[in-house]
Enzyme design. Sequence first.
Site, short mmCIF file in Angstrom:
data_model
loop_
_atom_site.label_atom_id
_atom_site.label_comp_id
_atom_site.label_asym_id
_atom_site.label_seq_id
_atom_site.Cartn_x
_atom_site.Cartn_y
_atom_site.Cartn_z
N ARG A 47 -9.43 1.72 -23.38
CA ARG A 47 -8.54 2.13 -22.29
C ARG A 47 -9.26 1.90 -20.96
O ARG A 47 -10.44 2.23 -20.82
CB ARG A 47 -8.15 3.61 -22.41
CG ARG A 47 -7.16 3.93 -23.51
CD ARG A 47 -5.78 3.38 -23.21
NE ARG A 47 -4.80 3.70 -24.24
CZ ARG A 47 -4.55 2.95 -25.30
NH1 ARG A 47 -5.23 1.83 -25.48
NH2 ARG A 47 -3.63 3.31 -26.18
N HIS B 47 -5.18 -8.11 -22.12
CA HIS B 47 -4.74 -7.17 -23.16
C HIS B 47 -4.41 -7.90 -24.47
O HIS B 47 -3.33 -7.73 -25.05
CB HIS B 47 -3.55 -6.35 -22.68
CG HIS B 47 -3.44 -5.03 -23.39
ND1 HIS B 47 -2.44 -4.11 -23.11
CD2 HIS B 47 -4.19 -4.46 -24.37
CE1 HIS B 47 -2.59 -3.04 -23.89
NE2 HIS B 47 -3.64 -3.24 -24.64
N GLU C 16 -5.86 -5.04 -10.22
CA GLU C 16 -6.26 -5.65 -8.95
C GLU C 16 -7.71 -5.33 -8.60
O GLU C 16 -8.46 -6.22 -8.13
CB GLU C 16 -5.33 -5.15 -7.83
CG GLU C 16 -5.55 -5.81 -6.48
CD GLU C 16 -5.16 -7.28 -6.46
OE1 GLU C 16 -5.63 -8.00 -5.57
OE2 GLU C 16 -4.38 -7.71 -7.35
#
Length: 398
Positions: free
Chosen positions: A238, A279, A266
Amino acid sequence: MSTITLEKKQIIKTLNNIAENGLNVLKGNYTLDDHSDNPDAIVVRSFNMQNIEFGNKLKAIARAGAGVNNIPVEKCTEQGIVVFNTPGANANAVKELVLTSVMATSRNLFDGVAWAKQLEGEGNQVSKLVETGKKQFVGKEAKGKTLGVIGLGAIGALVANDALSLGMDVIGFDPYISVDTAWNLSRTVQRASTIEELFASADFITVHVPLTDDTKGMFNYGTFSLMKTGVHILNFSRGGLVNEKDMAQALETGKVGKYITDFPNENVLKMQNVVPIPHLGASTQESEENCAVMAARQVKEFLETGNIRNSVNFPSVHLPYTGKRRVAAFHKNVPNMVGQISSAISSLNLNIADMVNRSRGEYAYTMVDIETDVDGDTIPHLEAKINQIADIVTTRII
């Protein structure tokens, strides 16, 4: 597992494209209806369910994946809806990408490939430029280096075991390691008694823990100071595990050599020496199929038997079916609930064949198999009697 014949087909709704292998588990016994406003169960991947109002028939939500951030788990618990996930179904996919990243970043592969692509248009000079330019990408071999694995669940254990096969030294830290995982973990994996010990020893650190109040920002200025200079940190768990401001500074000073993350944003994209992966950790055809099949099987077993495996809000319960009917009651975890449920059953002259009660925090789940036949007229009376008990959340007669 004994299958209990259902009187009517129950409705399963999907909120994302679910792999056909998973849907095949449900076809025949259930009605698949993606437009139903009141299904018996929902199978979902990443669809945001936080603002969905649930129908009164909904009994289960199965997430075809490990994270359940897109599901209002607390709300589901209050309404007696079991939430499943599929831990381990995508473990191999993530493991492969972790180990690929260890080797690729150690050898500066991503930087080298990006540089080589810029040579387009140089014509006959490309070969000469490659030979002179490759020196800037000289890397190190993973063999003989130390990999620190934080979190030795399904993914972490696979990473640790296979890293040994690459000739790496592996040190692991997990204060909550399960017995099953411990059995699957190679004895060659060193055990760190503290996370600080792992930080001080590792050339590469990969983290496989959930994002909680305790783990949020666990990679920060203070923990970076404990690590080797130039350490590579891999985050396929995460994004919130890392304090991004502190990471940017650690990368700038060289304290962290590279940050490999599956969660670019960003801020991360502005950092130097970052390898941003879009991801892709669990994004394989095999992983999606494994998750879909596992989610579907868990829903099917729960709807047909009441048994619960891999729930994030209900206790794990398994009771072989031995009776004519089964009572499955979800209730507050307060004294004398089992006695009251048993009394409600016996008040209708029904004998109990077997039962089980398990708790999880403020709630508990009780299943009772009834030895004697229960006719159709008695079922509503039985359900009503149990629902009259204070602190009962939901009741099913299977």
